[in-house]
Design a protein around this motif. Sequence first.
Motif, PDB file in Angstrom:
ATOM      1  N   SER A 147       0.710  -1.317   0.008  1.00  0.00           N
ATOM      2  CA  SER A 147       0.048   0.198  -0.044  1.00  0.00           C
ATOM      3  C   SER A 147       0.809   1.230   0.060  1.00  0.00           C
ATOM      4  N   SER A 148       2.200   0.880  -0.207  1.00  0.00           N
ATOM      5  CA  SER A 148       2.981   2.221   0.060  1.00  0.00           C
ATOM      6  C   SER A 148       2.736   3.166   1.342  1.00  0.00           C
ATOM      7  N   ARG A 191       2.042   8.527   5.082  1.00  0.00           N
ATOM      8  CA  ARG A 191       1.660   8.354   3.866  1.00  0.00           C
ATOM      9  C   ARG A 191       0.054   7.805   3.617  1.00  0.00           C
ATOM     10  N   GLU A 192      -0.309   8.108   2.238  1.00  0.00           N
ATOM     11  CA  GLU A 192      -1.838   7.753   1.859  1.00  0.00           C
ATOM     12  C   GLU A 192      -1.690   6.437   1.290  1.00  0.00           C
ATOM     13  N   PRO A 193      -2.572   5.372   1.341  1.00  0.00           N
ATOM     14  CA  PRO A 193      -2.538   4.192   0.708  1.00  0.00           C
ATOM     15  C   PRO A 193      -2.595   4.377  -0.826  1.00  0.00           C
ATOM     16  N   GLN A 194      -1.811   3.717  -1.410  1.00  0.00           N
ATOM     17  CA  GLN A 194      -1.958   3.414  -2.753  1.00  0.00           C
ATOM     18  C   GLN A 194      -2.016   2.013  -3.478  1.00  0.00           C
ATOM     19  N   GLU A 195      -2.607   1.882  -4.571  1.00  0.00           N
ATOM     20  CA  GLU A 195      -2.818   0.544  -5.169  1.00  0.00           C
ATOM     21  C   GLU A 195      -1.382   0.099  -5.359  1.00  0.00           C
ATOM     22  N   SER A 196      -1.325  -1.261  -5.272  1.00  0.00           N
ATOM     23  CA  SER A 196      -0.185  -1.884  -5.867  1.00  0.00           C
ATOM     24  C   SER A 196      -0.357  -2.896  -6.797  1.00  0.00           C
TER      25      SER A 196
END
Length: 167
Positions: free
Chosen positions: A62-63, A101-106
């Motif tokens: 998720s970064s 940090r904000e969640p990012q799609e992986s």
Amino acid sequence: MPLTEMCLCYLVVRGPDGTISDVLLGRKKTGFGTGYIVGLGGRLEPGETARAATVREVMEESSVAVAESDLSEHATVVFRFPARPDWDCRLTVFVSDRWQREPQESDEIAPQWYSADALPLDLMWDDARYWFHRVLNGEQFDGDIVFNDDCRTVRQATLTPRHPTKG
């Protein structure tokens, strides 16, 4: 066959009264559990602690950066799949309400925030209905979940409360 060691982390947002209002989950895009809505986590690497693996897995999926010291252990759950013993695993479950940090799609997970009052239990592994709310309510326990031969539905779920240690 030894159990595969796994970790799982629920990142949560707390309301003014301290109760959990939202939970970060994600749709599993590849690998074991594809299609299910799951928490962030995965397999421990050789020599890795469950806390270290959780920090690594949350970042990879998720970064989001979470510190080991911000992980609160709530459960250890053993999952048994009699029809597929190679799927048997031991899962250490953590909760954290602090991260960066904000969640990012992986490639593996499409993260999404869910209201704690409207969890997508019908889109999660069947075992979640036995214990997920307990984790979110702050309970600590050890569990043993046995799946039916379809490897989708639960045959038996045993949860044993942990007794807090004084000190």
